[in-house]
Design an enzyme around this catalytic site. Structure first.
Site, PDB file in Angstrom:
ATOM      1  N   PRO A  13      54.265  67.662  12.913  1.00 54.78           N
ATOM      2  CA  PRO A  13      55.279  68.657  12.548  1.00 54.78           C
ATOM      3  C   PRO A  13      55.771  69.366  13.801  1.00 54.78           C
ATOM      4  O   PRO A  13      54.974  69.882  14.588  1.00 54.78           O
ATOM      5  CB  PRO A  13      54.504  69.631  11.629  1.00 54.78           C
ATOM      6  CG  PRO A  13      53.059  69.445  11.977  1.00 54.78           C
ATOM      7  CD  PRO A  13      52.904  68.047  12.477  1.00 54.78           C
ATOM      8  N   MET A  15      58.761  72.111  15.089  1.00 53.76           N
ATOM      9  CA  MET A  15      59.820  73.030  14.704  1.00 53.76           C
ATOM     10  C   MET A  15      61.148  72.632  15.341  1.00 53.76           C
ATOM     11  O   MET A  15      61.209  72.294  16.534  1.00 53.76           O
ATOM     12  CB  MET A  15      59.462  74.457  15.125  1.00 53.76           C
ATOM     13  CG  MET A  15      58.261  75.034  14.374  1.00 53.76           C
ATOM     14  SD  MET A  15      58.525  75.166  12.589  1.00 53.76           S
ATOM     15  CE  MET A  15      59.747  76.478  12.523  1.00 53.76           C
ATOM     16  N   GLN A  66      53.954  70.835   5.723  1.00 52.56           N
ATOM     17  CA  GLN A  66      53.105  71.780   6.442  1.00 52.56           C
ATOM     18  C   GLN A  66      53.520  73.204   6.117  1.00 52.56           C
ATOM     19  O   GLN A  66      54.679  73.578   6.272  1.00 52.56           O
ATOM     20  CB  GLN A  66      53.152  71.581   7.959  1.00 52.56           C
ATOM     21  CG  GLN A  66      52.107  72.476   8.635  1.00 52.56           C
ATOM     22  CD  GLN A  66      52.102  72.418  10.139  1.00 52.56           C
ATOM     23  OE1 GLN A  66      53.056  72.851  10.777  1.00 52.56           O
ATOM     24  NE2 GLN A  66      51.026  71.894  10.712  1.00 52.56           N
ATOM     25  N   CYS A  96      49.828  76.593  15.514  1.00 54.81           N
ATOM     26  CA  CYS A  96      51.068  76.970  16.193  1.00 54.81           C
ATOM     27  C   CYS A  96      50.874  78.268  16.966  1.00 54.81           C
ATOM     28  O   CYS A  96      50.391  79.257  16.417  1.00 54.81           O
ATOM     29  CB  CYS A  96      52.199  77.130  15.181  1.00 54.81           C
ATOM     30  SG  CYS A  96      53.775  77.564  15.940  1.00 54.81           S
ATOM     31  N   GLY A 235      53.433  63.412  18.889  1.00 51.40           N
ATOM     32  CA  GLY A 235      54.414  64.477  18.817  1.00 51.40           C
ATOM     33  C   GLY A 235      55.668  64.125  19.581  1.00 51.40           C
ATOM     34  O   GLY A 235      56.489  63.316  19.161  1.00 51.40           O
ATOM     35  N   ARG A 236      55.788  64.687  20.787  1.00 51.01           N
ATOM     36  CA  ARG A 236      57.029  64.528  21.557  1.00 51.01           C
ATOM     37  C   ARG A 236      57.322  63.080  21.931  1.00 51.01           C
ATOM     38  O   ARG A 236      58.483  62.692  22.061  1.00 51.01           O
ATOM     39  CB  ARG A 236      56.962  65.411  22.806  1.00 51.01           C
ATOM     40  CG  ARG A 236      57.172  66.895  22.488  1.00 51.01           C
ATOM     41  CD  ARG A 236      56.799  67.772  23.652  1.00 51.01           C
ATOM     42  NE  ARG A 236      55.350  67.796  23.861  1.00 51.01           N
ATOM     43  CZ  ARG A 236      54.760  68.249  24.959  1.00 51.01           C
ATOM     44  NH1 ARG A 236      55.507  68.682  25.957  1.00 51.01           N
ATOM     45  NH2 ARG A 236      53.455  68.261  25.062  1.00 51.01           N
TER      46      ARG A 236
END
Length: 343
Positions: A13, A15, A66, A96, A235-236
């Protein structure tokens, strides 16, 4: 119902990144990866525009919601709403590090309150039939990760939670920005392996700093102690170089069949693009997730430029995507064309 093998590779997840359009695009590359929403706070789910916040396309399955929050009753209600929308998992954000998260008493700061996390997870588990999972850090600020990680996991495991995704870094809530928190705190993959070794009955996925599928495969291989992690969360890397997702089904899940290349992925994504365009969705809000697809290929810069500049124009449609693809095909053809050295 999600099984352990469904968790071998998931997309984190993120943002402002993993919205419904991004997830539909990633699904065009991999039919097996488990996808996660951006974090949505429980109060927003309860009081906000649910279709805007939670709506998703059926192509996205398996997909997890999430949630952010620290009020068990609110989280239970939000989880029920999420399950009714059709999500395959409800995940609680305990990782987070943003300023907004700290002021709201959720995210990484909950690493300091493992019993509260357990109360939240007990409420979520009671509210839904789908899996309820935790995504956490290994600690925050001056905590000893050898204590904080196990305290958080053990408290939630005591109320029946069996699946944990661990970002293998501390979060420094004092002194580091959210961006710095993604890179500066050192990774401790060995601690996550130790968690799996000492809690073998739990499902443990690892997250943080995983750059490619070679690294993902290495992390899933048995260690010297024979311990094997259950999953890797990208992720990235998945966002900035999405073409690697086209290899996921074969390399991570062992599926037969050819990898999905960048051109095939766009062909798969086209029906989704067309459907959303017909609903009035702006092309740029969907194509922004594609900018890294041609990374490393001839014409990649032109591909990005066309999608960035032309997709924001009023009325932009699929012809913009076609022009961007054609720019890559032409660049590749030029590179492959034989050079005439005749005098």
């Amino acid at each position: 119902m999600l099984k352990n093998q469904d968790r071998k590779l998931s997309v984190a997840p993120m943002m402002d990144w993993t919205d419904r359009h991004c997830r539909a695009f990633h699904r065009a590359l991999s039919s097996r990866a488990l996808l996660y929403t951006e974090m949505v706070t429980a109060p927003a789910v309860i009081h906000g525009d649910r279709e805007r916040l939670l709506g998703f396309d059926a192509v996205e399955h398996p997909v997890a919601l999430q949630l952010g929050g620290s009020d068990p009753a609110q989280l239970a209600e939000a989880a029920r709403i999420g399950e009714a929308f059709g999500y395959d998992e409800i995940n609680l954000n305990v990782g987070c590090p943003s300023d907004r998260v700290q002021s709201g008493r959720f995210g990484a700061c909950l690493m300091r309150e493992p019993e509260l996390v357990a109360d939240c997870m007990a409420a979520i588990r009671e509210a839904v039939q789908v899996p309820a999972t935790v995504k956490c850090r290994i600690g925050v600020d001056d905590q000893d990760p050898n204590e904080s990680l196990f305290a958080t996991v053990d408290a939630s495991a005591a109320v029946g939670v069996t699946t944990f995704i661990v970002h293998a870094r501390k979060a420094w809530l004092k002194g580091l920005s959210p961006k710095e928190n993604r890179d500066v705190p050192p990774l401790d993959y060995d601690l996550v392996r130790r968690l799996k070794r000492e809690r073998p009955h739990l499902t443990v996925s690892i997250n943080g700093g995983i750059a490619d599928l070679d690294q993902a495969e290495a992390l899933l291989a048995p260690g010297e102690d024979g311990v094997r992690l259950d999953g890797v969360m990208l992720g990235r890397a998945a966002y900035h170089e999405p073409a690697l997702m086209g290899q996921v089904d074969r390399r991570m899940f062992g599926d037969a069949g050819a990898d999905v290349d960048a051109y095939a992925a766009i062909d798969r994504y086209r029906p989704y693009l067309a459907a959303r365009l017909s609903e009035g969705v702006a092309l740029a809000s969907m194509t922004r997730h594609m900018l890294g697809l041609m990374h490393g290929r001839p014409g990649a810069r032109a591909f990005r430029r066309i999608l960035t500049v032309e997709a924001i124009r009023p009325g932009a449609g699929l012809e913009v995507v076609d022009r961007a693809v054609e720019a890559v095909r032409e660049a590749e053809a030029r590179r492959e064309a034989p050079t005439d050295h005749a005098a």
